[in-house]
Design an enzyme around this catalytic site. Structure first.
Site, PDB file in Angstrom:
ATOM      1  N   HIS A  70       0.829  -1.211   0.000  1.00  0.00           N
ATOM      2  CA  HIS A  70       0.000   0.000   0.000  1.00  0.00           C
ATOM      3  C   HIS A  70       0.858   1.254   0.000  1.00  0.00           C
ATOM      4  O   HIS A  70       0.419   2.322  -0.387  1.00  0.00           O
ATOM      5  CB  HIS A  70      -0.993   0.005   1.178  1.00  0.00           C
ATOM      6  N   LYS A 111       9.959  -8.400   5.308  1.00  0.00           N
ATOM      7  CA  LYS A 111      10.951  -9.036   6.192  1.00  0.00           C
ATOM      8  C   LYS A 111      11.701 -10.085   5.397  1.00  0.00           C
ATOM      9  O   LYS A 111      11.155 -10.644   4.442  1.00  0.00           O
ATOM     10  CB  LYS A 111      10.256  -9.706   7.387  1.00  0.00           C
TER      11      LYS A 111
END
Ligand code: NAD
Length: 475
Positions: A70, A111
Site C-alpha cells: 500500500h 521481512k
C-alpha cells in the site's frame, strides 16, 4: 479449538497477529474484504540456493516477504537464525506494515530471513551467503530504493548491510540512489548516525513516556518516572544492549540480564557497562563478580520487578509461564514475545503491555531517516549547522549587551553549538516515539479499548485504510 491452532493448542505466529488484528477490527466498521486484504501477505519469495563452504556445497533456505504494497518501498529487516521459516518471516513482515503505519513512516512492511546460525559459520561464508541472497533478490526485483529496502534484524548488523549494498551496487552500477537500497549501513558507507542504537533508544523513550503518566502509574501502584524502577532485560544484542545502557543512565535499576546461556541477578542493580566488558572478555554474562548466576535463563523473566523487557525472540512469554510473571509493565522490545494466550492471562493480572508494533519502531523510524539521507545525498545538518551557530552567536551578543553581563566560556560553547546529524536523528526519534505513545493511549481511552495492543492495531488499520483511500483503490 480453532482451525488456526495446532495439535497442542498453540497458534501459528502469523495466526497470533491475525488474532490481534481481528480484536482491533471489532472497533472499526470496515468491509470484511478490505480487512482481509490488509491482513494478507502480498508477495512471498521462498528460495534455495547453493553456496560452496569449504569442500562442501550447502543448500541455503531463505525468504523475503513483502506484506503490503500500500506504500512503497517495502521495508523490513533480515534475520539470520536456524529458527527462520515462512510463517515467522510472514508474521514479522506483517508487523512491519502495522509498525510503519503507527509511527507515520511511509513504507509497506517486509521481512527477510536466512536459515543459518551465524555463530557457527565463518565470516567468509556468511559474506558469501549474504551476497548470494542479495543477488537472488535483485534477480526477482525484490530489492531496490523504491521497491524493497532491507535492514538489520536478529543475527545481522552493519556488516551484512554493507555487503548487501556493495552487491547491489556492483549489479546496478550507475544507479545514483543505490545507497538507499538498504539501511543500517555503517556511517562510512552512507549510514546515518544514531541508527545502531535507534531501536533500543526508541524502547527507552516509549517506556519512559508511560512511566511519566501519573494516571497509568497509579493504576499499577508505581511512582512516576524511571528513577529507581527495577528492570529485567532478556537478550543483550543490538536492541537489548542499547536499551539497558539508556535505562541505566536514566537511573533505573537493572536487576537482571538474561542471555542464551543463563542469566545474572543483583537486587541492588547491575553496572551495565561493567557487565558488557565482562561479556566481551569472557564470552558470557555468567560469573559476573557482582551478581548471582541463574542457570535456567527463562526463570529470570519470573523475578520480582517493575518492568520486564524481552529483547530476544518471539513467544518467550506463553501460557505456561505467564501466570508466574511478576512485572507490572512489559515492554515488547522483541517482535511477538508474548503469545495470545499469555496476553489474556497478563491482561487479567493488570499488567500494562507496551506492544512491539509501537515500542520497537525506533529502528524503522531511523532507517527512514537514513533512506531520506541517501536519496537527498546530503548529511543532516550540513546546511544548518554553521548558520545556527552564527545566529546563536549574534543572539548571545545582543543579550550580553542588554544585560551587561558575559557568559562563561563553557556556557558559551553550549549556547553556540549548532545541530549535528545525531541531534536531528535523536530528536526526530524522540518526537516520533512520544507522539506514537500518546496517539495509542488517547485512542485507547476515547474508544474504550481494553489494552494498548488492540489500540495500536486500531490506529494502524485506520492509517492503512486512509492510504488505500488516498490511492483511490478502495473508494
Ligand atoms: P541480536 O541478534 O543483535 O540480539 C539478540 C540477542 O538475544 C543475542 O545476544 C542472543 O544471544 C540473545 N538470545 C537468543 N536467544 C535467547 C534466549 N533464549 N534467552 C536470552 N537471550 C537470547 O538481535 P536484535 O537485533 O537485538 O533483535 C532482537 C529482537 O528485536 C528481535 O525480536 C528483533 O526482531 C527485534 N527488533 C530488532 C530491531 C533492530 O533494529 N535490530 C528492530 C525492531 C525489532
Amino acid at each position: 479449538m480453532s482451525k488456526n491452532q495446532n495439535k497442542t493448542g498453540a497458534y501459528s505466529f502469523f495466526n497470533c497477529i491475525e488474532k490481534n488484528f481481528d480484536k482491533a477490527a471489532r472497533f472499526l466498521s470496515i468491509e470484511k474484504g478490505l480487512l482481509e486484504q490488509i491482513k494478507a501477505c502480498n508477495a512471498v519469495y521462498r528460495m534455495h540456493f547453493p553456496v560452496k563452504m569449504g569442500k562442501e556445497i550447502k543448500v541455503i533456505e531463505a525468504y523475503r516477504v513483502q506484506h503490503s504494497h500500500h506504500k512503497l518501498p517495502c521495508k523490513g529487516g533480515i534475520r539470520y537464525s536456524m529458527k527462520v521459516n515462512q510463517d515467522e518471516v510472514m508474521t514479522l513482515a506483517a508487523l512491519m506494515t502495522y509498525k510503519c503505519a503507527i509511527v507515520d513512516v511511509p513504507f509497506g512492511g517486509a521481512k527477510g530471513g536466512i536459515k543459518i546460525d551465524p555463530q557457527t559459520i565463518s565470516t567468509e561464508n556468511i559474506e558469501k551467503i549474504t551476497r548470494r541472497y542479495t543477488s537472488e533478490l535483485i534477480k526477482k526485483n525484490f530489492i531496490g530504493p523504491g521497491i524493497d529496502v532491507p535492514a538489520p534484524d536478529y543475527g545481522t548488523g552493519e556488516r551484512e548491510m554493507s555487503w548487501i549494498f556493495d552487491t547491489f551496487l556492483s549489479l546496478r552500477s550507475g544507479d545514483v540512489d543505490a545507497l538507499a537500497c538498504v539501511t543500517g549501513k555503517p556511517v562510512s558507507q552512507g549510514g546515518v548516525r544514531g541508527r545502531k542504537e535507534a531501536t533500543g533508544l526508541g524502547v527507552f523513550y516509549g517506556i519512559r513516556e508511560l512511566c511519566n503518566v501519573k494516571e497509568d502509574m497509579n493504576s499499577i501502584g508505581l511512582d512516576i518516572g524511571l528513577i529507581g524502577k527495577k528492570i529485567i532485560i532478556q537478550g543483550l544484542g543490538n536492541v537489548g544492549y542499547h536499551a539497558a545502557t539508556f535505562f541505566h543512565k536514566a537511573g533505573a535499576i537493572i536487576i537482571a540480564l538474561a542471555e542464551r546461556e543463563g542469566a545474572i541477578y543483583n537486587e541492588k542493580g547491575l553496572n551495565v557497562s561493567k557487565v558488557f566488558s565482562h561479556l566481551k572478555n569472557t564470552g558470557s554474562i555468567l560469573n559476573f563478580p557482582e551478581a548471582k548466576n541463574i542457570e535456567n535463563t527463562e526463570k529470570a523473566l519470573e523475578l520480582e520487578c517493575d518492568i520486564l523487557i524481552p529483547a530476544a525472540l518471539e513467544n518467550v512469554i506463553h501460557k505456561n509461564n505467564a501466570n508466574r510473571i511478576k512485572a507490572k509493565i512489559i515492554g515488547e522490545a522483541a517482535n511477538g514475545p508474548i503469545t495470545p494466550e499469555a496476553d489474556e492471562i497478563l491482561e487479567k493480572k493488570g499488567v500494562i503491555i507496551i506492544p512491539d508494533i509501537y515500542l520497537n519502531a525506533g529502528g524503522v523510524t531511523v532507517s527512514y531517516f537514513e533512506w531520506l539521507k541517501n536519496l537527498s545525498h546530503v548529511r543532516y545538518g550540513r546546511m544548518e549547522k554553521k548558520f545556527s551557530e552564527n545566529m546563536n552567536a549574534e543572539l548571545l551578543q545582543v543579550i550580553e549587551t542588554i544585560c551587561k553581563k558575559r557568559v562563561s566560556t563553557k556556557e558559551k560553547k553550549i549556547i553556540l553549538r549548532g545541530p549535528r546529524e545525531i541531534d536531528f536523528v535523536r530528536s526526530g526519534l524522540e518526537d516520533t516515539m512520544i507522539n506514537g505513545f500518546h496517539k495509542i493511549r488517547d485512542l485507547k481511552k476515547s474508544s474504550k479499548i481494553e489494552n494498548m495492543r488492540t489500540a495500536a492495531f486500531v490506529l494502524a488499520i485506520n492509517k492503512i485504510i486512509d492510504s488505500y483511500e488516498k490511492l483511490g483503490i478502495f473508494p
